[in-house]
Design a protein around this motif. Structure first.
Motif, PDB file in Angstrom:
ATOM      1  N   GLY A  13       6.561   5.000  -4.371  1.00  0.00           N
ATOM      2  CA  GLY A  13       7.241   3.775  -4.801  1.00  0.00           C
ATOM      3  C   GLY A  13       6.528   2.529  -4.300  1.00  0.00           C
ATOM      4  N   GLU A  14       6.068   2.556  -3.047  1.00  0.00           N
ATOM      5  CA  GLU A  14       5.350   1.402  -2.505  1.00  0.00           C
ATOM      6  C   GLU A  14       4.032   1.187  -3.229  1.00  0.00           C
ATOM      7  OE1 GLU A  14       4.803  -1.877  -0.068  1.00  0.00           O
ATOM      8  OE2 GLU A  14       6.559  -0.601  -0.428  1.00  0.00           O
ATOM      9  N   ARG A  60       4.751  -0.380  -6.579  1.00  0.00           N
ATOM     10  CA  ARG A  60       5.083  -1.804  -6.397  1.00  0.00           C
ATOM     11  C   ARG A  60       3.829  -2.635  -6.170  1.00  0.00           C
ATOM     12  NH1 ARG A  60       5.857  -4.777  -1.784  1.00  0.00           N
ATOM     13  NH2 ARG A  60       7.170  -6.646  -1.998  1.00  0.00           N
ATOM     14  N   ASN A  61       2.899  -2.123  -5.340  1.00  0.00           N
ATOM     15  CA  ASN A  61       1.655  -2.856  -5.085  1.00  0.00           C
ATOM     16  C   ASN A  61       0.820  -3.001  -6.351  1.00  0.00           C
ATOM     17  OD1 ASN A  61       2.316  -3.156  -2.385  1.00  0.00           O
ATOM     18  ND2 ASN A  61       1.242  -1.285  -1.759  1.00  0.00           N
TER      19      ASN A  61
END
Length: 349
Positions: A124-125, A128-129
């Protein structure tokens, strides 16, 4: 719950009985019949159902060839059935404990040290990035395009402004040049009229030398123009002329100064002639050709003319450095010195 009949009192069932000690005990169909129905479930106080049913083990005696088998020969086995709440999931307390444990494990997933348990959070991170990087890249591209459009518009505006200024300057220069030429032509016409009036008022003066002339005639011949200054003579060497030397005589005069026929004859050619600019070729009665070059305009383009008749005006067309009349005299196709030829006709140049 039904069970086999108890053994007679006073008899130790742990000891091996004999046939004659208390008699033979044979189970009957009623005593050995299994209990009917299912285990009963008792409701315990407090709302929790508990099973208090204990399965008994029937004793089956088998009569074999070696003697009599009794129920006392086998140990009794107690089988307990779990209660209904235990079968349904351990009750509210168990479900609450399991839910708490599951929530604790879920909350501990991002805090794990190894990457295996953090897989979902890390994915997920990373997503997002990537989204943020893509948004920044699109914003940078849009800003770059906007800057390029603004620079292009500024360049086009500057180029248009430069073109407008150049066109305005060219127009002003053309108007100034036209005004100057018109003023020179008017002055030349005025000078010519004054000279004509003076010539009519008194007889012609005797010939004399000099570098300037007034267009006076002698014996049927006249000078090609008036108010002039000789600037280049026949035979002068230089790279300005294609033949390597000057083939005529230059009469410098303002643009628009009248050009006259030096003698009677006919115009055999008139028009543009490359480096000569606008040129008129006058053939005299004796066959001599007189070329009038670099004219600004031509009054006569063909036909017979008389001595002193205006056939054109001084200009700066063709290969020139300023306004002047280039006069050439040709006999048999070859050039001769115009100055000597004019002098031979009694004209003072």
């Amino acid at each position: 719950m039904a069970s086999n009949s108890p053994a007679p009192e006073g008899i130790d069932v742990q000891e091996t009985p004999t046939a004659g000690a208390w008699g033979e005990w044979n189970p009957t169909e009623d005593s050995a019949r299994p209990p009917r129905g299912k285990h009963r479930v008792m409701k315990a106080r407090g709302g929790l159902a508990r099973s208090s049913t204990v399965l008994g083990v029937g004793v089956i005696a088998a009569v074999g060839a070696g003697g009599i088998a009794t129920a006392q020969d086998r140990p009794q086995v107690a089988i307990s059935v779990p209660s209904l709440p235990d079968l349904l999931g351990g009750g509210n307390e168990a479900r609450s404990d399991d839910a708490g444990t599951g929530a604790q494990r879920t909350a501990e997933i991002p805090r794990q040290a190894d990457g295996q348990d953090r897989g979902q959070a890390d994915a997920g991170e990373a997503l997002r990035n990537r989204i943020l990087l893509q948004a920044e890249s699109q914003q940078d591209a849009a800003e770059s395009q906007a800057r390029a459009e603004a620079e292009r518009a500024a360049r086009e505006a500057a180029a248009q402004e430069a073109r407008s200024q150049k066109e305005a300057a060219d127009k002003e220069a053309e108007e100034a040049r036209a005004t100057a030429e018109k003023a020179a032509a008017d002055k030349a016409a005025a000078d010519e009229a004054a000279a004509a009036q003076a010539a009519a008022a008194k007889p012609a003066a005797p010939s004399g030398g000099g570098s300037t002339g007034s267009g006076k005639s002698s014996g049927g011949y006249v000078l090609p123009t008036s108010s002039y200054t000789l600037t280049s003579y026949y035979g002068a060497a230089g790279s300005m002329w294609s033949s390597g030397y000057h083939t005529g005589l230059d009469f410098a005069a303002p643009t628009g100064t009248p050009v006259k026929a030096v003698g009677s004859g006919k115009v055999i050619s008139a028009g543009w002639s490359g480096a000569y600019g606008y040129r008129i070729v006058l053939q005299l009665d004796d066959g001599t050709e007189v070329w009038y070059c670099h004219l600004s305009s031509m009054s006569v383009t063909s036909g017979a003319v008389g001595a002193g008749e205006t056939i054109g005006r001084v200009g700066a067309t063709g290969n020139v450095t300023g306004a002047h009349l280039h006069l050439e005299v040709r006999k048999g196709g070859s050039t001769i010195d115009p100055l000597g030829w004019l002098n031979s006709k009694g004209l003072s140049v």
